[in-house]
Design a protein around this motif. Structure first.
Motif, short mmCIF file in Angstrom:
data_model
loop_
_atom_site.label_atom_id
_atom_site.label_comp_id
_atom_site.label_asym_id
_atom_site.label_seq_id
_atom_site.Cartn_x
_atom_site.Cartn_y
_atom_site.Cartn_z
N GLU A 1 -1.75 14.09 15.58
CA GLU A 1 -1.74 14.61 16.95
C GLU A 1 -1.97 16.11 17.01
O GLU A 1 -2.15 16.66 18.08
N HIS A 2 -1.91 16.81 15.87
CA HIS A 2 -2.03 18.27 15.94
C HIS A 2 -3.36 18.76 15.36
O HIS A 2 -3.92 18.15 14.46
N ASN A 3 -3.83 19.87 15.88
CA ASN A 3 -5.03 20.51 15.35
C ASN A 3 -4.67 21.31 14.11
O ASN A 3 -3.52 21.76 13.97
N CYS A 4 -5.65 21.53 13.24
CA CYS A 4 -5.34 22.24 11.98
C CYS A 4 -5.14 23.73 12.20
O CYS A 4 -4.47 24.41 11.43
N GLY A 5 -5.79 24.26 13.23
CA GLY A 5 -5.62 25.70 13.54
C GLY A 5 -6.43 26.62 12.65
O GLY A 5 -6.35 27.84 12.79
N GLN A 6 -7.24 26.04 11.73
CA GLN A 6 -7.97 26.93 10.81
C GLN A 6 -9.44 26.56 10.60
O GLN A 6 -10.17 27.29 9.95
N VAL B 1 0.83 -1.21 0.00
CA VAL B 1 0.00 0.00 0.00
C VAL B 1 0.86 1.26 0.00
O VAL B 1 1.82 1.37 0.77
N PHE B 2 0.52 2.18 -0.88
CA PHE B 2 1.16 3.51 -0.88
C PHE B 2 0.05 4.51 -0.53
O PHE B 2 -0.97 4.54 -1.19
N ARG B 3 0.29 5.30 0.50
CA ARG B 3 -0.77 6.24 0.87
C ARG B 3 -0.22 7.64 1.03
O ARG B 3 0.84 7.85 1.60
N MET B 4 -0.97 8.59 0.48
CA MET B 4 -0.68 9.99 0.73
C MET B 4 -1.44 10.36 1.98
O MET B 4 -2.52 9.84 2.23
N SER B 5 -0.90 11.29 2.76
CA SER B 5 -1.66 11.77 3.91
C SER B 5 -2.94 12.42 3.40
O SER B 5 -2.94 13.11 2.38
N PHE B 6 -4.03 12.20 4.11
CA PHE B 6 -5.29 12.83 3.73
C PHE B 6 -5.39 14.26 4.26
O PHE B 6 -6.38 14.95 4.04
N GLU B 7 -4.35 14.69 4.98
CA GLU B 7 -4.41 16.05 5.54
C GLU B 7 -4.26 17.08 4.43
O GLU B 7 -3.38 16.97 3.58
N ARG B 8 -5.13 18.08 4.44
CA ARG B 8 -5.05 19.18 3.48
C ARG B 8 -4.76 20.46 4.25
O ARG B 8 -5.67 21.07 4.82
N LYS B 9 -3.49 20.84 4.28
CA LYS B 9 -3.09 21.96 5.15
C LYS B 9 -3.64 23.31 4.71
O LYS B 9 -3.74 24.22 5.51
N ASN B 10 -4.00 23.41 3.44
CA ASN B 10 -4.50 24.71 2.94
C ASN B 10 -6.03 24.80 2.99
O ASN B 10 -6.61 25.81 2.63
N ASN C 1 -16.06 20.65 19.84
CA ASN C 1 -14.82 20.76 20.63
C ASN C 1 -13.66 19.94 20.07
O ASN C 1 -12.63 19.80 20.71
N VAL C 2 -13.83 19.35 18.85
CA VAL C 2 -12.74 18.58 18.23
C VAL C 2 -12.45 19.17 16.86
O VAL C 2 -13.38 19.44 16.08
N CYS C 3 -11.16 19.36 16.58
CA CYS C 3 -10.73 19.90 15.27
C CYS C 3 -11.37 19.08 14.14
O CYS C 3 -11.32 17.86 14.13
N ARG C 4 -11.98 19.76 13.18
CA ARG C 4 -12.69 19.08 12.08
C ARG C 4 -11.72 18.23 11.22
O ARG C 4 -12.06 17.13 10.81
N SER C 5 -10.56 18.77 10.95
CA SER C 5 -9.58 18.04 10.14
C SER C 5 -9.18 16.75 10.87
O SER C 5 -9.11 15.68 10.26
#
Length: 634
Positions: A555-560, A194-203, A539-543
């Motif tokens: 472990e980190h919140n998106c902040g946005q 399996v090759f996976r890209m992070s699903f996180e979208r920082k922008n 009360n939980v970061c949507r990302s």
């Protein structure tokens, strides 16, 4: 430069691959079964098109999305790459011609819908094809744990047995950990890979706005955030209503849904992609294969029924890496609407059996008849005749498809097609076809390539413009030429089909197993619940919620997102002092633009607190920065 980069440069003009593309290409190129998890907009098609071009033989691409299939075949042909597609609604002769071309015509890609894999004609011809690799797009459809399970996908494992040693590349944009495991098992992977890209979208900022007046909030958001937008709604009627609302407010908009003509859909898509129209109001039929990088906002007026669907649709914003927003407008009544979908999607079993029985009356199908019959299906007419509502009937037919009794295809717009059934030299020897027929034939030969070897899609509108004939004249001439066996003309049709995969059975022998009904219903309910939690949690970061759903440890919140922004404001400053500082800053900027330092000089408060409120207002688009000066956003 390696061979893959050379192909990328030659056909696509790019110098380098994007994240993960090259690793996936190398893996499948080495003959390893490979699963690629790439979020929407990650460049999935490159990962199979490049390695297929680097090898001898044809790549079989299995995908359920007929519009995407046609689109990709067209794009490959524009690049000078030979590609074909086979899907529901084609005639037997068309399918035969396409498969013969795959054997003898040096084609590189065959796109095929999963339902066609199980036909005798396909399996017979497959044995004579030199297949380099199999690509399974939307591979989550093979998993019964997935949100879009399609039984036809289970046939892929049988196809693999006919092609020993041919590697498979499975691709998907959304899969939970259990689905990732299941895909590999069901596709008979030789080993896990399996090759996976992070699903996180920082922008991408995920926002949920609670409101009882969605249209007012929608206009407010579109006035505050500039740039291209997609607005998703649940049904076709709403697409038109919202488009009219926006147009009346001076916002350029078009609407899009599966029921529109292909030509209309293409035109609207082009107008939106070029920026001529700012907003596309659409059902979930819009977006597959759309590559517009500068979408600034994707807004949902109605809730999707799964986090997977939401993540795919929201992911169409901000593909250029610049700041973008995925917004859901949520009203209390939405909860009830979501729960009604469970009843609509999984009607009672007795209701499903009644629909099956009425279908036999509709087609006047005798007991024991029907096996492999293909019938056009008019949902509205059927509902009118037997006093049903369309949505649960549509669901009942899909459940009967899952249970293996029939195949119910979605509405398809099959453009007109034409194939010359005589050779080019024979055509020139023909006399007395008439001036108009001659002119039409010449125009077809100039406008479309390969019409002697394969069915070509034609547009009567465009031929009418080029020849000066009316559409009716063109239709009449082509029908006459078909009768004379000069061409095979298949006029355009827009219809769903019912294909009987079993003979008509007595209701006593009809069995809808738990894996098709009870288990799928339970998982559907769980996804509805997850969607509900997403919009109601404060009360939980949507990302983080989305990433956690897809099994990604973050472990980190998106902040946005809206949760992070409101937590940031309330954690660091008391509500009262925050509101007071905000009031003072906006009052000062109401008089003239200022730098942050000038604001800090004019307000008696901690510089850090002032900076924090300014940052919050910038994130929320209450302020904008231009040439170092702060301005109030209009």
């Amino acid at each position: 430069m390696n061979k893959y980069q050379e192909i990328l440069k030659q056909y696509w003009g790019y110098d380098s691959f994007r994240d993960l593309q090259e690793e996936i290409i190398t893996s499948i190129g080495e003959g390893k079964d490979t699963l690629g998890l790439m979020p929407t907009g990650g460049g999935k098609s490159i990962t199979f098109q490049v390695p297929a071009l680097a090898q001898e033989g044809i790549c079989i691409v299995i995908t359920p999305l007929i519009a995407l299939m046609k689109d990709q075949v067209q794009n490959l042909r524009k690049r000078g790459i030979k590609a074909l597609a086979i899907y529901s609604g084609m005639t037997r002769q068309e399918i035969l011609t396409a498969l013969e071309n795959c054997i003898f015509g040096n084609y590189k890609f065959l796109y095929i819908s999963p339902e066609r894999l199980d036909t005798e004609i396909f399996r017979t011809k497959l044995r004579s094809m030199k297949v380099s690799m199999i690509t399974v797009d939307e591979s989550h459809c093979i998993s019964q744990w997935g949100y879009d399970f399609r039984p036809a996908y289970l046939k892929i494992a049988e196809i693999r047995e006919l092609l020993p040693g041919v590697p498979v590349l499975a691709l998907t944009a959304t899969a939970t950990p259990e689905v990732v495991k299941d895909i590999q098992t069901r596709l008979n992977f030789r080993e896990g890979n399996v090759f996976r890209m992070s699903f996180e979208r920082k922008n991408l900022a995920y926002i949920v706005r609670k409101t009882d007046n969605k249209t007012k909030e929608l206009l407010h958001i579109l006035q505050r955030i500039s740039g291209s937008a997609i607005i998703y709604v649940r049904n076709r009627r709403r697409t038109k209503e919202i488009t009219e609302l926006l147009t009346n407010e001076g916002i350029t908009a078009d609407f899009y849904h599966a029921g529109l003509d292909n030509a209309v859909k293409d035109l609207r898509q082009k107008r939106w992609q070029s920026g001529e129209v700012r907003v596309m109001v659409a059902t979930n039929a819009f977006g597959m294969g759309i590559d517009k990088p500068d979408v600034r906002i994707v807004l949902h007026l109605d809730l999707p029924d799964s986090p997977e669907a939401y993540f795919q649709e929201a992911g169409r914003a901000g593909r250029d890496g610049e700041k973008a927003y995925a917004v859901i407008l949520y009203a209390k009544s939405d909860k009830m609407t979501l729960h009604k979908r469970i009843v609509d999607t999984f009607p009672e079993k007795e209701y499903i059996l009644n629909v099956y029985e009425h279908l036999q009356y509709y087609y006047q199908m005798a007991m024991g008849d029907g096996f492999q019959c293909i019938r056009e299906f008019n949902l509205e007419e059927f509902c009118r005749k037997f006093k049903y509502f369309p949505v649960p009937v549509d669901s009942a037919l899909k459940i009967l498809t899952q249970a293996g009794y029939l195949e119910y295809t979605d509405e398809q717009d099959n453009s007109s097609r034409i194939l010359f059934t005589i050779r080019r030299d024979e055509l020139y020897k023909l006399r007395e076809m008439g001036k108009e027929a001659d002119a039409l034939i010449q125009t077809i030969l100039r406008s479309y390539t390969g019409v002697f070897t394969d069915y070509a899609y034609i547009s009567e509108e465009s031929l009418a413009l080029r020849t000066g004939l009316t559409r009716q004249q063109i239709y009449n001439i082509l029908v006459t030429l078909t009768k004379r066996r000069i061409v095979d003309y298949i006029p355009r049709k827009k219809t769903p089909y019912i294909i009987y995969t079993r003979e008509r059975l007595d209701l006593r022998f009809l069995h809808i197993p738990p894996i098709v009904y009870e288990e799928r219903k339970a998982r559907y309910e769980a996804r509805i619940k997850a969607m509900e939690e997403y919009v109601t949690t404060e009360n939980v970061c949507r990302s983080r919620m989305l990433l956690h759903y897809f099994g990604e440890k973050n472990e980190h919140n998106c902040g946005q997102c809206d949760v992070c922004l409101s937590n940031r404001a309330s954690n660091d400053l008391s509500e009262k002092s925050y509101e007071e500082l905000k009031r003072q800053i906006l009052e000062l900027l109401g008089q003239s633009p200022l730098t942050p330092a000038e604001i800090a000089d004019k307000i008696k408060a901690e510089k850090e607190d002032i900076g924090q409120v300014i940052r919050y207002l910038l994130d929320e688009d209450g302020l904008k920065m231009q040439d170092g000066m702060l301005h109030i956003s209009k």
